[in-house]
Design a protein around this motif. Structure first.
Motif, PDB file in Angstrom:
ATOM      1  N   ARG A 159       0.822  -1.221   0.000  1.00 52.99           N
ATOM      2  CA  ARG A 159       0.000   0.000   0.000  1.00 52.99           C
ATOM      3  C   ARG A 159       0.849   1.261   0.000  1.00 52.99           C
ATOM      4  NH1 ARG A 159      -0.424   2.341   5.042  1.00 52.99           N
ATOM      5  NH2 ARG A 159       0.379   1.087   6.784  1.00 52.99           N
TER       6      ARG A 159
ATOM      7  N   ASP B  33      -1.734   0.633  -8.130  1.00 49.76           N
ATOM      8  CA  ASP B  33      -2.734   0.119  -9.061  1.00 49.76           C
ATOM      9  C   ASP B  33      -2.165   0.015 -10.475  1.00 49.76           C
ATOM     10  OD1 ASP B  33      -2.512   2.883  -9.217  1.00 49.76           O
ATOM     11  OD2 ASP B  33      -4.648   3.192  -9.674  1.00 49.76           O
ATOM     12  N   GLN B  34      -1.319   0.960 -10.867  1.00 55.51           N
ATOM     13  CA  GLN B  34      -0.745   0.916 -12.212  1.00 55.51           C
ATOM     14  C   GLN B  34       0.272  -0.220 -12.352  1.00 55.51           C
ATOM     15  OE1 GLN B  34       0.167   4.866 -14.029  1.00 55.51           O
ATOM     16  NE2 GLN B  34      -0.554   5.716 -12.076  1.00 55.51           N
TER      17      GLN B  34
ATOM     18  N   LEU C  79       0.120  -3.106 -10.723  1.00 49.18           N
ATOM     19  CA  LEU C  79      -0.665  -4.330 -10.828  1.00 49.18           C
ATOM     20  C   LEU C  79      -1.327  -4.453 -12.200  1.00 49.18           C
ATOM     21  CD1 LEU C  79      -2.356  -4.368  -7.296  1.00 49.18           C
ATOM     22  CD2 LEU C  79      -0.449  -5.791  -8.082  1.00 49.18           C
ATOM     23  N   GLU C  80      -1.898  -3.378 -12.695  1.00 47.28           N
ATOM     24  CA  GLU C  80      -2.535  -3.412 -14.016  1.00 47.28           C
ATOM     25  C   GLU C  80      -1.515  -3.737 -15.093  1.00 47.28           C
ATOM     26  OE1 GLU C  80      -4.301   0.414 -14.260  1.00 47.28           O
ATOM     27  OE2 GLU C  80      -6.157  -0.180 -13.227  1.00 47.28           O
TER      28      GLU C  80
ATOM     29  N   CYS D  83      -2.644  -8.911  -3.096  1.00 49.79           N
ATOM     30  CA  CYS D  83      -2.578  -7.492  -3.483  1.00 49.79           C
ATOM     31  C   CYS D  83      -3.555  -7.193  -4.610  1.00 49.79           C
ATOM     32  CB  CYS D  83      -1.156  -7.123  -3.887  1.00 49.79           C
ATOM     33  SG  CYS D  83       0.006  -7.014  -2.497  1.00 49.79           S
ATOM     34  N   VAL D  84      -3.625  -8.067  -5.606  1.00 39.48           N
ATOM     35  CA  VAL D  84      -4.581  -7.867  -6.693  1.00 39.48           C
ATOM     36  C   VAL D  84      -6.001  -7.862  -6.143  1.00 39.48           C
ATOM     37  CG1 VAL D  84      -5.538  -8.875  -8.802  1.00 39.48           C
ATOM     38  CG2 VAL D  84      -3.050  -8.827  -8.460  1.00 39.48           C
TER      39      VAL D  84
ATOM     40  N   PHE E 283      -6.426  -4.461  -4.064  1.00 39.46           N
ATOM     41  CA  PHE E 283      -6.242  -3.132  -4.662  1.00 39.46           C
ATOM     42  C   PHE E 283      -6.820  -2.982  -6.066  1.00 39.46           C
ATOM     43  CE2 PHE E 283      -2.657  -3.629  -1.629  1.00 39.46           C
ATOM     44  CZ  PHE E 283      -3.047  -2.625  -0.743  1.00 39.46           C
ATOM     45  N   LEU E 284      -7.282  -4.067  -6.689  1.00 40.05           N
ATOM     46  CA  LEU E 284      -7.950  -3.973  -7.989  1.00 40.05           C
ATOM     47  C   LEU E 284      -9.347  -4.577  -7.848  1.00 40.05           C
ATOM     48  CD1 LEU E 284      -5.239  -4.891 -10.683  1.00 40.05           C
ATOM     49  CD2 LEU E 284      -6.014  -2.628  -9.966  1.00 40.05           C
TER      50      LEU E 284
ATOM     51  N   TYR F   7      -9.255 -10.714 -15.280  1.00 39.66           N
ATOM     52  CA  TYR F   7      -9.202  -9.257 -15.333  1.00 39.66           C
ATOM     53  C   TYR F   7      -9.249  -8.788 -16.771  1.00 39.66           C
ATOM     54  CZ  TYR F   7      -7.665  -4.465 -14.377  1.00 39.66           C
ATOM     55  OH  TYR F   7      -7.593  -3.091 -14.290  1.00 39.66           O
TER      56      TYR F   7
END
Length: 563
Positions: A245, A251-252, A254-255, A277-278, A281-282, A296
């Motif tokens: 965190r 987020d970027q 992970l994306e 984490c995914v 946070f997503l 996803y």
């Protein structure tokens, strides 16, 4: 290994003609070993071959300098005329991932895309920044990216190693989120992705390496044919959600990674942390932790854990062929008695490696075991790393000052408890030291895998040695039962294990080391790559669906991936 060659303009033109993406020589033939299911494109920050000038550059001809008085540069051939008659050295891979992947890429007639940081790198490439490698065989294409000083400072020394490295190793307090670093990180990742798109086909397997390229998979996915497979191996730890965190652009990151079809980690706990984490946070991602899959953006991403090994046979071979005379010369150079009981540490000067904590344990050992003073010497080989970053400068100063303090406390006129060096040692010397060392201490505070521990085991051909291994390394999952487990922050505990190691019976040493060697050889680098390619093949051949019409949760019969 360094190969020196005299480079002429004719040689450069010949190599440029061969660097067309299909550089294999006509008589090249495949050899045994792991095979890739498609046309392989490796993408990494580090390049497998580096070209550098060995001698001084000749004076440029009148009028040939750039507008600011600097030598001509760029891809227009301005500086390439200066290569005539100059000696160029080629640094070839001697260990680790680049050495292991190099023959695989050769067999697949593939492409390797990397940052070119050798001072002669772009004087041997064609107008697409490609060169055929290896130098004598020209079996595949090396595509180099030329990065500006500002890009290197912000992408590599900045976001990669001031944000992602401390984040993933559990040091959020050391994160330095400088302005513009992430934008440069994104820009360089885009440059890598553009280079991949230049070489990719529908049959390509694009294999991305490590944390420098977290945004690249998503960009690549959007620019390559649908049939291409994108996989990524994350070589460092993955943090817990509580630590992640602190990432300013989590987020970027992970994306970006979810642009892959396959994401690999060394051990199961890192894979599970990534899934956590995914999941946290997503919100748009659907995570199946039991099967280690993520749904996803209309796609299914597989997450796997495959522990990486080393080229065990080569370390065994080099240790057996070690020159006793050279080892004696090393001992004389560093003031080590020939008959001493030898402890060994080999690390980069990185705050994750736990060197000050190791020194504190050595100090405690000599406090508690005065009989070993003069009889036991610890050789600490350290390699300065990322010295442009102040945290690393301070860490190096701390290590050196602690060595000096402990040596002043215990040292005598003819003996120093800790011999410290930052000298560059050739692999032959390293393997000789591995073989000679009675005890190896591997004590990182956290480490994704740790290949040094496995190298030491592979080179311990006499079997009469002991490995002390931090329980915070990925390697501990494979080797922990027969190494001596240590908590790197427990000075008393490490000192006690060191005392046990140096007094252990020869039978117990051999019993432990024989099992360790079997595990290192069974799980060597080739085995790791074969496992990676087995997973990639499942994705590439369609057994792990990538299209938008497959429900990743529909088949509950599939077993949990092995760790």
């Amino acid at each position: 290994m360094r190969v020196t060659e005299r480079l002429s303009s004719t040689t450069v033109r010949d190599r440029q003609r061969r660097a067309d993406g299909r550089g294999r020589t006509a008589d090249g033939s495949a050899s045994d070993g792991p095979s890739c299911p498609g046309s392989l494109i490796v993408v990494s920050n580090r390049e497998p071959y580096r070209h550098e000038y060995e001698d001084e550059a000749p004076e440029p001809a009148a009028g040939s300098a750039g507008p600011d008085g600097s030598p001509p540069t760029g891809t227009d051939g301005g500086s390439r005329s200066m290569t005539e008659g100059r000696s160029i050295t080629v640094d070839e891979p001697t260990g680790g991932l680049t050495a292991g992947l190099d023959p695989v890429v050769q067999r697949t007639d593939g492409t390797w895309i990397a940052w070119g940081d050798g001072d002669a790198d772009f004087d041997v490439t064609d107008d697409r920044n490609c060169v055929a490698v290896p130098p004598d065989e020209e079996a595949y294409t090396l595509r180099r990216l030329e990065l500006s000083d500002e890009a290197v400072d912000s992408y590599y020394y900045g976001f990669s190693n001031r944000v992602l490295w401390p984040l993933c190793h559990g040091f959020p307090d050391l994160i330095e989120n400088r302005s513009n670093d992430f934008e440069w990180y994104r820009t360089v990742n885009e440059q890598f992705a553009e280079a991949v798109a230049d070489h990719a086909t529908a049959d390509s397997v694009i294999w991305i390496q490590d944390y420098h390229l977290a945004l690249a998979p998503r960009i690549i996915r959007q620019s390559v044919p649908t049939g291409a497979t994108v996989a990524h191996f994350w070589h460092i730890p993955w943090p817990t959600p509580g630590t992640f965190r602190h990432c300013p652009v989590g987020d970027q990151i992970l994306e970006g990674l979810l642009g892959n079809d396959l994401v690999g980690f060394h051990v199961g706990r890192y894979a599970d942390r990534f899934l956590e984490c995914v999941d946290r946070f997503l919100p748009d991602a659907t995570v199946n932790r039991a099967r280690r899959t993520i749904r996803y953006d209309g796609r299914t991403i597989r997450v796997v854990a495959t522990p990486m090994g080393v080229d065990a046979e080569s370390y065994d071979r080099d240790a057996r062929s070690a020159d006793p005379g050279r080892l004696s010369a090393l001992f004389e150079e560093y003031g080590i008695a020939q008959e001493t009981t030898l402890g060994l540490g080999l690390d980069r000067l990185d705050y994750s490696k736990g060197i000050p904590e190791r020194l504190a344990a050595l100090e405690r050992f000599f406090e508690q075991n005065p009989g070993w003073r003069g009889e036991f010497t610890f050789l600490q080989k350290a390699t300065p790393s990322r010295t442009e970053i102040e945290t690393y400068q301070q860490y190096g100063e701390l290590v050196r000052s602690e060595v000096e303090r402990i040596n002043r406390r215990f040292g005598t006129g003819d003996w120093q408890p800790i011999v410290y060096t930052e000298d560059v040692l050739p692999r032959a010397d390293i393997c000789a030291l591995y073989r000679r060392a009675d005890v190896m201490v591997v004590s990182p505070l956290v480490d994704g895998m740790n290949l040094v521990a496995q190298e030491y085991v592979a080179a311990s051909v006499d079997g009469n040695s002991v490995l002390l291994l931090s329980d915070r390394t990925g390697a501990h999952e494979r080797l922990g039962s027969h190494a001596l487990t240590i908590d790197p922050t427990d000075s008393d505990g490490v000192a006690a294990q060191l005392g046990y190691a140096v007094s252990m019976s020869p039978y117990e040493r051999r019993r432990r080391m024989n099992t360790l060697r079997q595990r290192v050889f069974d799980g060597d680098l080739e085995s790791w790559m074969a496992t990676q390619f087995d997973w990639i093949r499942r994705v590439h051949d369609g057994s792990e669906s990538k299209d938008t019409n497959t429900d990743s949760d529909s088949d509950s019969r599939e077993p949990t991936p092995p760790v």
